[in-house]
Design a protein around this motif. Sequence first.
Motif, mmCIF file in Angstrom:
data_model
loop_
_atom_site.group_PDB
_atom_site.id
_atom_site.type_symbol
_atom_site.label_atom_id
_atom_site.label_comp_id
_atom_site.label_asym_id
_atom_site.label_seq_id
_atom_site.Cartn_x
_atom_site.Cartn_y
_atom_site.Cartn_z
ATOM 1 N N LEU A 1 33.227 48.377 45.506
ATOM 2 C CA LEU A 1 32.133 48.050 44.599
ATOM 3 C C LEU A 1 32.548 48.231 43.136
ATOM 4 N N MET B 1 32.710 52.908 50.202
ATOM 5 C CA MET B 1 32.325 51.666 49.520
ATOM 6 C C MET B 1 32.504 51.741 48.009
ATOM 7 N N LEU C 1 26.919 53.986 41.612
ATOM 8 C CA LEU C 1 27.847 54.212 42.721
ATOM 9 C C LEU C 1 27.693 55.598 43.339
ATOM 10 N N ALA D 1 34.406 45.158 42.297
ATOM 11 C CA ALA D 1 33.489 44.019 42.217
ATOM 12 C C ALA D 1 32.666 44.064 40.934
ATOM 13 N N SER D 2 32.355 45.272 40.455
ATOM 14 C CA SER D 2 31.535 45.401 39.244
ATOM 15 C C SER D 2 32.241 44.845 38.012
ATOM 16 N N VAL E 1 25.984 55.372 46.791
ATOM 17 C CA VAL E 1 26.544 54.608 47.909
ATOM 18 C C VAL E 1 27.535 55.470 48.678
#
Length: 270
Positions: free
Chosen positions: A198, A194, A187, A201-202, A190
């Motif tokens: 993310l 975001m 991360l 989502a991980s 990025v």
Amino acid sequence: MRDIWKAEWRLTIRQRSSYTFVFLWIFVLSLLFLLERNNPALTGYTNMTGTIANIVLYIVPLFMLVAGSFSIANEMENGQWSLLCTYPLPTIAYWVGKLCGQLTAQSAIFSLSFSLSLLVGTLLGSSLSLKWVLILYIFSISLIWFFLVIGLTIGSFSETRWQALILSVGVWFFLIMIWPTAVISVLSFVPYPMIAPLLKASLFCNPAELLRIVFVVQLDGGAVFGQSYDELISFMQTKALWVLFVGYMFIFSSIMLAFSVWKLERKKRQ
């Protein structure tokens, strides 16, 4: 599938190593419960609760990965898989039968050791909340399910038990030991806006991390995750969480099943 289920159940129950797992859990959990006997009842998320959850999180996945991968890799190595391929046995039925047999046996072994350790702790003065006990048990059984699924997938891709062992330890080390470090490292590349989406989502890429957060939230300890998780934690405190969890379990297992069947079918053709 039923015959594979029964054979896997009988084979696992008859192994002496399975009962080593029983004694290990009785010793570890009883010791932790006894350490808390002079403190208030285990009802929420405390240091001792976190310690018990972490021990379960370290031990259960490793044992299940090895047990699941060996279940298939052993048959690959000794030639029994080649014999099974001569029978009209669908690959899906073989894999699902293996999963059900291992799940039944491993859940029974853990349930026995868990109940005995609770009995020991209660008799020696530990005060245990029913809600806390149920959440810890569901957390453990869920770990058994997910990591048996992953273990069977590893076994499908392995040719020998040694290869299965190496892959199992590698997957365990990545998902349990270095997952937070790996996620933070990725991360860092990025854009800042975001990172939060993310990061959430991980969680769905690693069932152990998702289960850990669900366990903490159910014990009213969600505040430890910080403001970026507020929306997710609010959702996890609703009944809709369990619908999402069952759906996630089904999708995750289906993906692992698809990879396993694809690999096993390739081995059949070879």
